[in-house]
Scaffold this motif. Structure first.
Motif, PDB file in Angstrom:
ATOM      1  N   ALA A  18      99.187  13.250  41.349  1.00  0.00           N
ATOM      2  CA  ALA A  18      99.497  13.338  42.772  1.00  0.00           C
ATOM      3  C   ALA A  18      99.042  14.682  43.309  1.00  0.00           C
ATOM      4  O   ALA A  18      99.044  15.691  42.594  1.00  0.00           O
ATOM      5  CB  ALA A  18     100.994  13.167  42.998  1.00  0.00           C
ATOM      6  N   THR A  19      98.647  14.684  44.565  1.00  0.00           N
ATOM      7  CA  THR A  19      98.345  15.937  45.259  1.00  0.00           C
ATOM      8  C   THR A  19      99.602  16.382  45.996  1.00  0.00           C
ATOM      9  O   THR A  19     100.161  15.623  46.793  1.00  0.00           O
ATOM     10  CB  THR A  19      97.201  15.744  46.277  1.00  0.00           C
ATOM     11  OG1 THR A  19      96.029  15.296  45.571  1.00  0.00           O
ATOM     12  CG2 THR A  19      96.890  17.041  47.006  1.00  0.00           C
ATOM     13  N   VAL A  20     100.058  17.593  45.716  1.00  0.00           N
ATOM     14  CA  VAL A  20     101.294  18.107  46.316  1.00  0.00           C
ATOM     15  C   VAL A  20     100.962  19.329  47.155  1.00  0.00           C
ATOM     16  O   VAL A  20     100.355  20.291  46.667  1.00  0.00           O
ATOM     17  CB  VAL A  20     102.329  18.468  45.231  1.00  0.00           C
ATOM     18  CG1 VAL A  20     103.606  18.987  45.873  1.00  0.00           C
ATOM     19  CG2 VAL A  20     102.630  17.246  44.349  1.00  0.00           C
ATOM     20  N   VAL A  21     101.370  19.291  48.406  1.00  0.00           N
ATOM     21  CA  VAL A  21     101.149  20.406  49.325  1.00  0.00           C
ATOM     22  C   VAL A  21     102.489  20.799  49.930  1.00  0.00           C
ATOM     23  O   VAL A  21     103.174  19.965  50.533  1.00  0.00           O
ATOM     24  CB  VAL A  21     100.161  20.026  50.449  1.00  0.00           C
ATOM     25  CG1 VAL A  21     100.001  21.189  51.433  1.00  0.00           C
ATOM     26  CG2 VAL A  21      98.820  19.626  49.866  1.00  0.00           C
ATOM     27  N   ALA A  22     102.856  22.050  49.742  1.00  0.00           N
ATOM     28  CA  ALA A  22     104.124  22.567  50.278  1.00  0.00           C
ATOM     29  C   ALA A  22     105.315  21.702  49.859  1.00  0.00           C
ATOM     30  O   ALA A  22     106.218  21.423  50.656  1.00  0.00           O
ATOM     31  CB  ALA A  22     104.042  22.681  51.801  1.00  0.00           C
TER      32      ALA A  22
ATOM     33  N   ARG B 137     105.361  18.567  49.106  1.00  0.00           N
ATOM     34  CA  ARG B 137     105.298  17.166  49.507  1.00  0.00           C
ATOM     35  C   ARG B 137     104.088  16.491  48.872  1.00  0.00           C
ATOM     36  O   ARG B 137     103.011  17.090  48.787  1.00  0.00           O
ATOM     37  CB  ARG B 137     105.209  17.024  51.030  1.00  0.00           C
ATOM     38  CG  ARG B 137     106.489  17.388  51.771  1.00  0.00           C
ATOM     39  CD  ARG B 137     106.285  17.195  53.272  1.00  0.00           C
ATOM     40  NE  ARG B 137     105.900  15.821  53.583  1.00  0.00           N
ATOM     41  CZ  ARG B 137     106.749  14.818  53.769  1.00  0.00           C
ATOM     42  NH1 ARG B 137     108.057  15.042  53.671  1.00  0.00           N
ATOM     43  NH2 ARG B 137     106.330  13.606  54.055  1.00  0.00           N
ATOM     44  N   VAL B 138     104.270  15.226  48.456  1.00  0.00           N
ATOM     45  CA  VAL B 138     103.150  14.443  47.947  1.00  0.00           C
ATOM     46  C   VAL B 138     102.316  13.988  49.147  1.00  0.00           C
ATOM     47  O   VAL B 138     102.821  13.306  50.046  1.00  0.00           O
ATOM     48  CB  VAL B 138     103.637  13.220  47.146  1.00  0.00           C
ATOM     49  CG1 VAL B 138     102.451  12.350  46.721  1.00  0.00           C
ATOM     50  CG2 VAL B 138     104.420  13.663  45.921  1.00  0.00           C
ATOM     51  N   THR B 139     101.046  14.362  49.158  1.00  0.00           N
ATOM     52  CA  THR B 139     100.168  13.992  50.274  1.00  0.00           C
ATOM     53  C   THR B 139      99.103  12.976  49.872  1.00  0.00           C
ATOM     54  O   THR B 139      98.485  12.354  50.735  1.00  0.00           O
ATOM     55  CB  THR B 139      99.473  15.235  50.842  1.00  0.00           C
ATOM     56  OG1 THR B 139      98.682  15.849  49.795  1.00  0.00           O
ATOM     57  CG2 THR B 139     100.495  16.236  51.360  1.00  0.00           C
ATOM     58  N   ALA B 140      98.882  12.812  48.575  1.00  0.00           N
ATOM     59  CA  ALA B 140      97.893  11.833  48.107  1.00  0.00           C
ATOM     60  C   ALA B 140      98.188  11.462  46.663  1.00  0.00           C
ATOM     61  O   ALA B 140      98.860  12.209  45.934  1.00  0.00           O
ATOM     62  CB  ALA B 140      96.478  12.389  48.225  1.00  0.00           C
ATOM     63  N   LEU B 141      97.690  10.301  46.269  1.00  0.00           N
ATOM     64  CA  LEU B 141      97.905   9.789  44.921  1.00  0.00           C
ATOM     65  C   LEU B 141      96.592   9.196  44.432  1.00  0.00           C
ATOM     66  O   LEU B 141      95.896   8.499  45.172  1.00  0.00           O
ATOM     67  CB  LEU B 141      98.985   8.708  44.960  1.00  0.00           C
ATOM     68  CG  LEU B 141      99.757   8.366  43.677  1.00  0.00           C
ATOM     69  CD1 LEU B 141     100.491   9.591  43.149  1.00  0.00           C
ATOM     70  CD2 LEU B 141     100.738   7.234  43.960  1.00  0.00           C
ATOM     71  N   GLN B 142      96.249   9.494  43.194  1.00  0.00           N
ATOM     72  CA  GLN B 142      95.047   8.912  42.608  1.00  0.00           C
ATOM     73  C   GLN B 142      95.354   7.491  42.140  1.00  0.00           C
ATOM     74  O   GLN B 142      96.224   7.268  41.304  1.00  0.00           O
ATOM     75  CB  GLN B 142      94.574   9.759  41.419  1.00  0.00           C
ATOM     76  CG  GLN B 142      93.983  11.108  41.796  1.00  0.00           C
ATOM     77  CD  GLN B 142      92.632  10.970  42.476  1.00  0.00           C
ATOM     78  OE1 GLN B 142      91.817  10.132  42.099  1.00  0.00           O
ATOM     79  NE2 GLN B 142      92.394  11.803  43.484  1.00  0.00           N
TER      80      GLN B 142
ATOM     81  N   ALA C 192      91.465   8.691  45.765  1.00  0.00           N
ATOM     82  CA  ALA C 192      92.596   9.370  46.395  1.00  0.00           C
ATOM     83  C   ALA C 192      93.130   8.520  47.543  1.00  0.00           C
ATOM     84  O   ALA C 192      92.385   8.144  48.450  1.00  0.00           O
ATOM     85  CB  ALA C 192      92.171  10.741  46.912  1.00  0.00           C
ATOM     86  N   VAL C 193      94.420   8.200  47.496  1.00  0.00           N
ATOM     87  CA  VAL C 193      95.064   7.403  48.535  1.00  0.00           C
ATOM     88  C   VAL C 193      96.041   8.301  49.287  1.00  0.00           C
ATOM     89  O   VAL C 193      96.954   8.868  48.674  1.00  0.00           O
ATOM     90  CB  VAL C 193      95.820   6.204  47.930  1.00  0.00           C
ATOM     91  CG1 VAL C 193      96.574   5.438  49.004  1.00  0.00           C
ATOM     92  CG2 VAL C 193      94.852   5.287  47.188  1.00  0.00           C
ATOM     93  N   PRO C 194      95.879   8.469  50.614  1.00  0.00           N
ATOM     94  CA  PRO C 194      96.804   9.308  51.384  1.00  0.00           C
ATOM     95  C   PRO C 194      98.230   8.755  51.323  1.00  0.00           C
ATOM     96  O   PRO C 194      98.439   7.547  51.311  1.00  0.00           O
ATOM     97  CB  PRO C 194      96.247   9.238  52.813  1.00  0.00           C
ATOM     98  CG  PRO C 194      94.835   8.791  52.655  1.00  0.00           C
ATOM     99  CD  PRO C 194      94.801   7.904  51.452  1.00  0.00           C
ATOM    100  N   VAL C 195      99.200   9.661  51.301  1.00  0.00           N
ATOM    101  CA  VAL C 195     100.607   9.273  51.195  1.00  0.00           C
ATOM    102  C   VAL C 195     101.422   9.997  52.262  1.00  0.00           C
ATOM    103  O   VAL C 195     101.329  11.223  52.403  1.00  0.00           O
ATOM    104  CB  VAL C 195     101.175   9.621  49.797  1.00  0.00           C
ATOM    105  CG1 VAL C 195     102.681   9.403  49.756  1.00  0.00           C
ATOM    106  CG2 VAL C 195     100.485   8.804  48.718  1.00  0.00           C
ATOM    107  N   ASP C 196     102.208   9.245  53.026  1.00  0.00           N
ATOM    108  CA  ASP C 196     103.195   9.839  53.936  1.00  0.00           C
ATOM    109  C   ASP C 196     104.573   9.854  53.281  1.00  0.00           C
ATOM    110  O   ASP C 196     105.272  10.847  53.275  1.00  0.00           O
ATOM    111  CB  ASP C 196     103.247   9.058  55.253  1.00  0.00           C
ATOM    112  CG  ASP C 196     101.976   9.220  56.076  1.00  0.00           C
ATOM    113  OD1 ASP C 196     101.464  10.348  56.128  1.00  0.00           O
ATOM    114  OD2 ASP C 196     101.497   8.222  56.629  1.00  0.00           O
TER     115      ASP C 196
END
Length: 272
Positions: free
Chosen positions: A58-62, A64-69, A74-78
């Motif tokens: 997962a991509t984590v920014v601040a 929060r998960v913002t994307a998932l492989q 890469a799939v954007p995640v809200d």
């Protein structure tokens, strides 16, 4: 849980994607026929479903998960809902000296291996020899459902109130298991346990022969499972009366023929 959240979120107008690592939905719980209907219903509602999904980092920014492989993309995640099932945490029970095996081992009166300590619900693996509905060869079972916990609580209460020198006075736990799931406008209800076997590829496949009873419309039907000439399980979609009658048949140990159960001209209440 994941599909229930997906159904609600989609009904609220949210864009929803379901990721399932298995080759079909609800592999542990329902038949391939019912799984196919559930898949089609979610897809018709606009939910994107990916089967056999391989999920990476997962991509984590601040924080929060913002994307998932997913399958290398890469799939954007809200918002992310992770439903991975449950494993009983038996650390405390083992520390207290209770025998455990994928849950706390209890007898048919919900008594653990340590006198005075009982266990019920999702964490309890109970003796199933007296359960006529239990799959063949099942010495013990552990069930994850509200109904199971409520019914086991009644047995446990009776055990606690019984005279210590008359444990046999408490009837063994044998309540028929039943389950339900509400996913958007779709209501699934199951009575009994679907017999399954692991396949060489690691998937699960039902051992039963299955017979479909049509409902009031194409979104309503029931699937009855047989082992030989024995009715062992019933799955219903938007057919609450079918579910109620199937429960009564299974609890009474009655086994109408598949031809009777699948004939919409035959009222199921006449078979109970």
């Amino acid at each position: 849980m994941g599909l229930e959240v997906a159904g609600t979120a989609r009904a609220l107008g949210k864009a929803v994607q379901v990721l399932e690592s298995a080759p079909r939905l609800l592999q542990r719980s329902v038949s391939p026929e019912l799984a196919a209907h559930v898949l089609a219903t979610h897809q018709a509602a606009g939910t994107q479903v990916t089967l056999g999904a391989q999920v990476g980092p997962a991509t984590v920014v601040a924080g929060r998960v913002t994307a998932l492989q997913v399958n290398g993309q890469a799939v954007p995640v809200d918002e992310l809902v992770l439903g991975i099932g449950g494993t009983p945490d038996t650390a405390l029970a083992q520390a207290a000296g209770l025998a455990c095996q994928d849950g706390v081992l209890v007898d048919a009166q919900m008594r653990s291996s340590v006198p005075g300590i009982l266990a019920i619900g999702d964490c309890a693996r109970f003796a199933a020899q007296g359960c006529g509905w239990a799959p063949a060869g099942s010495a013990t079972l552990r069930l994850e459902s509200v109904q199971n916990a409520n019914d086991q609580a009644k047995t446990a209460a009776a055990t606690l109130l019984a005279d210590a020198d008359q444990p046999s006075a408490v009837p063994p736990y044998a309540a028929l298991p039943w389950f339900w799931s509400e996913q958007g406008a779709m209501r699934l209800q199951m009575a009994g346990l679907m017999p399954v076997a692991a396949q060489p590829d690691g998937t699960l496949a039902p051992l039963s022969t299955r017979h479909r009873r049509p409902g009031a419309n194409d979104q309503s039907f029931s699937v009855f499972h047989y082992l030989g000439d024995r009715l062992v399980c019933a799955e219903s979609v938007n057919a609450p009366m079918d579910h109620m009658m199937a429960k009564k048949l299974l609890e009474a140990g009655k086994h109408p023929s598949p031809a009777q159960l699948t004939d919409p001209a035959v009222a199921l209440k006449t078979l109970v």
